[in-house]
Design a protein around this motif. Sequence first.
Motif, PDB file in Angstrom:
ATOM      1  N   LEU A 188      38.046  -3.050  -2.248  1.00 17.88           N
ATOM      2  CA  LEU A 188      39.070  -3.672  -1.406  1.00 17.88           C
ATOM      3  C   LEU A 188      38.448  -4.451  -0.252  1.00 17.88           C
ATOM      4  N   ASP A 189      37.308  -3.984   0.234  1.00 16.36           N
ATOM      5  CA  ASP A 189      36.649  -4.669   1.347  1.00 16.36           C
ATOM      6  C   ASP A 189      35.855  -5.889   0.903  1.00 16.36           C
ATOM      7  N   ASN A 190      35.611  -6.027  -0.417  1.00 18.87           N
ATOM      8  CA  ASN A 190      34.739  -7.107  -0.896  1.00 18.87           C
ATOM      9  C   ASN A 190      35.348  -7.887  -2.059  1.00 18.87           C
ATOM     10  N   LEU A 191      36.663  -7.941  -2.117  1.00 20.00           N
ATOM     11  CA  LEU A 191      37.332  -8.617  -3.238  1.00 20.00           C
ATOM     12  C   LEU A 191      36.886 -10.065  -3.402  1.00 20.00           C
ATOM     13  N   GLN A 192      36.585 -10.714  -2.309  1.00 14.96           N
ATOM     14  CA  GLN A 192      36.226 -12.130  -2.370  1.00 14.96           C
ATOM     15  C   GLN A 192      34.886 -12.366  -3.065  1.00 14.96           C
ATOM     16  N   ASP A 193      34.091 -11.304  -3.261  1.00 12.22           N
ATOM     17  CA  ASP A 193      32.763 -11.448  -3.863  1.00 12.22           C
ATOM     18  C   ASP A 193      32.661 -10.821  -5.254  1.00 12.22           C
ATOM     19  N   LEU A 194      33.723 -10.176  -5.721  1.00 11.26           N
ATOM     20  CA  LEU A 194      33.642  -9.380  -6.943  1.00 11.26           C
ATOM     21  C   LEU A 194      34.503  -9.946  -8.061  1.00 11.26           C
ATOM     22  N   VAL A 195      34.190  -9.498  -9.282  1.00  6.68           N
ATOM     23  CA  VAL A 195      35.057  -9.738 -10.431  1.00  6.68           C
ATOM     24  C   VAL A 195      35.762  -8.426 -10.732  1.00  6.68           C
ATOM     25  N   VAL A 196      37.084  -8.448 -10.745  1.00  7.92           N
ATOM     26  CA  VAL A 196      37.872  -7.237 -10.984  1.00  7.92           C
ATOM     27  C   VAL A 196      38.563  -7.387 -12.339  1.00  7.92           C
ATOM     28  N   LYS A 197      38.429  -6.357 -13.178  1.00 12.89           N
ATOM     29  CA  LYS A 197      38.967  -6.418 -14.543  1.00 12.89           C
ATOM     30  C   LYS A 197      39.837  -5.205 -14.830  1.00 12.89           C
ATOM     31  N   GLU A 198      40.829  -5.420 -15.691  1.00 10.39           N
ATOM     32  CA  GLU A 198      41.613  -4.298 -16.186  1.00 10.39           C
ATOM     33  C   GLU A 198      40.752  -3.474 -17.138  1.00 10.39           C
ATOM     34  N   VAL A 199      40.882  -2.173 -17.071  1.00 10.71           N
ATOM     35  CA  VAL A 199      40.078  -1.269 -17.888  1.00 10.71           C
ATOM     36  C   VAL A 199      40.237  -1.585 -19.376  1.00 10.71           C
ATOM     37  N   HIS A 200      41.472  -1.850 -19.803  1.00  6.98           N
ATOM     38  CA  HIS A 200      41.739  -2.123 -21.215  1.00  6.98           C
ATOM     39  C   HIS A 200      42.046  -3.600 -21.446  1.00  6.98           C
ATOM     40  N   GLY A 201      41.707  -4.452 -20.507  1.00  4.56           N
ATOM     41  CA  GLY A 201      42.012  -5.871 -20.632  1.00  4.56           C
ATOM     42  C   GLY A 201      41.101  -6.564 -21.628  1.00  4.56           C
ATOM     43  N   SER A 202      41.561  -7.706 -22.126  1.00  2.40           N
ATOM     44  CA  SER A 202      40.758  -8.511 -23.054  1.00  2.40           C
ATOM     45  C   SER A 202      41.245  -9.946 -22.989  1.00  2.40           C
ATOM     46  N   GLY A 203      40.456 -10.833 -23.560  1.00  5.41           N
ATOM     47  CA  GLY A 203      40.864 -12.231 -23.625  1.00  5.41           C
ATOM     48  C   GLY A 203      40.818 -12.965 -22.304  1.00  5.41           C
ATOM     49  N   GLY A 204      40.210 -12.364 -21.285  1.00  8.58           N
ATOM     50  CA  GLY A 204      40.135 -13.025 -19.988  1.00  8.58           C
ATOM     51  C   GLY A 204      41.408 -12.904 -19.165  1.00  8.58           C
ATOM     52  N   TYR A 205      42.355 -12.085 -19.642  1.00 11.98           N
ATOM     53  CA  TYR A 205      43.613 -11.912 -18.914  1.00 11.98           C
ATOM     54  C   TYR A 205      43.492 -10.772 -17.904  1.00 11.98           C
ATOM     55  N   GLY A 206      44.340 -10.797 -16.891  1.00  7.22           N
ATOM     56  CA  GLY A 206      44.427  -9.696 -15.944  1.00  7.22           C
ATOM     57  C   GLY A 206      43.179  -9.453 -15.136  1.00  7.22           C
ATOM     58  N   MET A 207      42.435 -10.526 -14.816  1.00 13.97           N
ATOM     59  CA  MET A 207      41.206 -10.343 -14.050  1.00 13.97           C
ATOM     60  C   MET A 207      41.181 -11.261 -12.840  1.00 13.97           C
ATOM     61  N   LEU A 208      40.362 -10.888 -11.877  1.00 21.18           N
ATOM     62  CA  LEU A 208      40.190 -11.679 -10.662  1.00 21.18           C
ATOM     63  C   LEU A 208      38.722 -12.040 -10.526  1.00 21.18           C
ATOM     64  N   VAL A 209      38.424 -13.317 -10.402  1.00 22.80           N
ATOM     65  CA  VAL A 209      37.071 -13.773 -10.102  1.00 22.80           C
ATOM     66  C   VAL A 209      37.078 -14.154  -8.623  1.00 22.80           C
ATOM     67  N   GLY A 210      36.669 -13.212  -7.783  1.00 19.47           N
ATOM     68  CA  GLY A 210      36.815 -13.350  -6.345  1.00 19.47           C
ATOM     69  C   GLY A 210      36.332 -14.657  -5.757  1.00 19.47           C
ATOM     70  N   PRO A 211      35.084 -15.102  -6.051  1.00 17.69           N
ATOM     71  CA  PRO A 211      34.579 -16.331  -5.431  1.00 17.69           C
ATOM     72  C   PRO A 211      35.377 -17.582  -5.788  1.00 17.69           C
ATOM     73  N   HIS A 212      36.121 -17.532  -6.909  1.00 18.91           N
ATOM     74  CA  HIS A 212      36.903 -18.696  -7.329  1.00 18.91           C
ATOM     75  C   HIS A 212      38.400 -18.511  -7.096  1.00 18.91           C
ATOM     76  N   ALA A 213      38.789 -17.409  -6.459  1.00 26.12           N
ATOM     77  CA  ALA A 213      40.204 -17.102  -6.281  1.00 26.12           C
ATOM     78  C   ALA A 213      40.721 -17.621  -4.945  1.00 26.12           C
ATOM     79  N   THR A 214      42.016 -17.881  -4.922  1.00 26.49           N
ATOM     80  CA  THR A 214      42.674 -18.291  -3.681  1.00 26.49           C
ATOM     81  C   THR A 214      43.010 -17.046  -2.849  1.00 26.49           C
ATOM     82  N   GLY A 215      43.334 -17.279  -1.614  1.00 22.94           N
ATOM     83  CA  GLY A 215      43.726 -16.166  -0.758  1.00 22.94           C
ATOM     84  C   GLY A 215      44.938 -15.439  -1.298  1.00 22.94           C
ATOM     85  N   ALA A 216      45.876 -16.189  -1.892  1.00 14.45           N
ATOM     86  CA  ALA A 216      47.081 -15.576  -2.449  1.00 14.45           C
ATOM     87  C   ALA A 216      46.731 -14.692  -3.642  1.00 14.45           C
TER      88      ALA A 216
END
Length: 304
Positions: A188-216
């Motif tokens: 939570l303190d470093n979301l802007q630098d991390l890639v966050v993925k769903e445990v059972h996710g696939s296909g590139g869905y449901g993930m956050l690429v922090g460095p390329h993400a908007t504030g929203a």
Amino acid sequence: MLGGREISIRLMPELYAAHRVAPVENYPNELLATLRSAAPRNATNDPTAVLLTPGQFNSAYYEHSFLADKMGIELVEGSDLFVRDGIVFMRTTEGPKRVDIIYRRVDDAFIDPLVFEPDSMLGVPGLFAAYAAGNVTLANAIGTGAVDDKVVYSYVPDMIRFYLGEEPLLKNVPTWRCRDPEHLGYVLDNLQDLVVKEVHGSGGYGMLVGPHATGADIALFRDRLKADPTNYVAQPTLSLSTCPSFVENGIAPRHVDLRPFVLTGADGIRIVPGGLTRVALRAGSLVVNSSQGGSTKDTWVVEA
């Protein structure tokens, strides 16, 4: 992989011919040999293998039919098989024929309505009992999908130490399990630098690429993590390799990853001298999945 090789030979015949590129065309035969090597002990000397598909409405049906055709085995659906006295049989025009190996492309939950999902029309009633009795081989085995759980990945070094008594030769990508309060706090303190993925996710869905993400986007994911931390893992943003790619403006670098094909059977391990290079076609993107706009390249292993 096979389609990519066919296209590269067709589009670049002179370049392909000028190099000693290791062939991949034998992959279906290698796959069949691997399947046959895992036949039940009570199978005949010429065990029968089939490919079990969910049917023509599955997104990978073309691959299923292609592989079955290349291997020279029957492509079957659940309704084509039945179990009698703990033995799996296939319906044919010449009567029932015993099946020894099933290369299944149906998820665990749907393969036997007597044991798993009772409303499934894709599986074979009694299949699990025949499998448990050792009368049929399922490849891949039931439960192997557990390795798709991204949390399991984080425990691999511990598994190696526990089962082999050795230190891992290759390091894992650092992985934070958000189910762990300490890990969650760091994420939570470093979301802007991390890639966050769903445990059972696939296909590139449901993930956050922090460095390329908007504030929203980051704010939205922060709320998701707090609401359901057990569903996520996080990793540092990796610097994927790039390779030249044809794009609208000519040739430009695009991020890639490599998907090798390794077959493990009772008679050993077969490594295909090639693979599938997945390409993120959008400039700067790290998501190579085809469902997210990615593409593929043929992969050459050049013999000395």
